[in-house]
Design an enzyme around this catalytic site. Structure first.
Site, PDB file in Angstrom:
ATOM      1  CB  CYS A  82      19.146   7.981 -79.576  1.00 48.24           C
ATOM      2  SG  CYS A  82      18.698   6.960 -81.018  1.00 48.24           S
ATOM      3  CG  HIS A 186      23.883   6.824 -80.329  1.00 51.05           C
ATOM      4  ND1 HIS A 186      23.295   6.443 -79.143  1.00 51.05           N
ATOM      5  CD2 HIS A 186      23.090   6.344 -81.311  1.00 51.05           C
ATOM      6  CE1 HIS A 186      22.200   5.745 -79.389  1.00 51.05           C
ATOM      7  NE2 HIS A 186      22.053   5.675 -80.706  1.00 51.05           N
ATOM      8  CD  GLU A 188      26.168   7.224 -76.809  1.00 53.01           C
ATOM      9  OE1 GLU A 188      25.342   6.322 -77.085  1.00 53.01           O
ATOM     10  OE2 GLU A 188      25.897   8.435 -76.903  1.00 53.01           O
TER      11      GLU A 188
END
Length: 205
Positions: A82, A186, A188
């Site tokens: 990001c 993202h 994650e």
């Protein structure tokens, strides 16, 4: 997988979730802002959430810019997430003062809010894979990942673009040059696809 992964903690990243995702695949991780520990690591992850100016200011104040550039130039695998991807570029329309790291040529630009196109771009969207990239091994074009951003990178060299995403226009959502990888989304937070990308960084990059 016994590589030591340094997750750079400069106060502007989703550190806990990134660390947890890496550890799911047995990675040894260290969350650090110490240049000596970053230099000893086998691979580096730079997360980032927030403003471009603030990020560069924090990296400068903590003495991290020189070690990041040194390790990138040494060929050490690096993943920017990001904002951590955006600051790899030369400059951003968001920034009033700071320039980027300049590892990749290009500018970070702001989405234009028009019609039904809301800014920030937030939620699930698709990857359109445009180049073979180790980070995207076994990821199908059209896979969904999670985004939350108002700015996107526009690389000067189109050959570094590994995948794009459509949000009113096609923007670069995955970039790759030599040992440097960047994702605008993202991983994650991107469930199965995101975790596969994390696994690929550990095992293929």
């Amino acid at each position: 997988m016994t590589s030591m992964i340094a997750i750079i903690d400069y106060g502007m990243g989703n550190i806990h979730s990134v660390n947890k995702a890496l550890q799911l695949y047995g990675a040894k991780t260290i969350v650090t802002n110490k240049a000596s520990e970053i230099s000893k690591a086998d691979k580096i992850v730079l997360p980032g959430v927030g403003a471009f100016d603030d990020a560069m200011q924090e990296l400068k104040m903590q003495g991290l810019i020189s070690v990041i550039k040194k390790e990138l130039n040494s060929g050490k695998p690096f993943l920017g997430i990001c904002l951590g991807m955006q600051i790899l570029f030369e400059e951003s329309q968001e920034a009033k003062k700071a320039k980027g790291l300049g590892i990749l040529k290009g500018t970070v630009k702001r989405f234009k809010e028009t019609g039904n196109l809301k800014v920030p771009h937030m939620g699930w969207n698709q990857l359109k894979i445009s180049n073979t990239c180790p980070l995207l091994e076994d990821i199908a074009s059209g896979a969904y990942v999670y985004f939350c951003h108002s700015y996107y990178p526009e690389p000067a060299e189109k050959k570094v673009v590994a995948a794009t995403t459509d949000y009113g226009r096609d923007f670069s959502s995955v970039v790759w040059k030599d040992n440097v990888y960047g994702v605008q989304f993202h991983p994650e937070k991107s469930q199965k696809i995101g975790l596969k990308i994390v696994e690929n960084f550990l095992s293929r990059c």
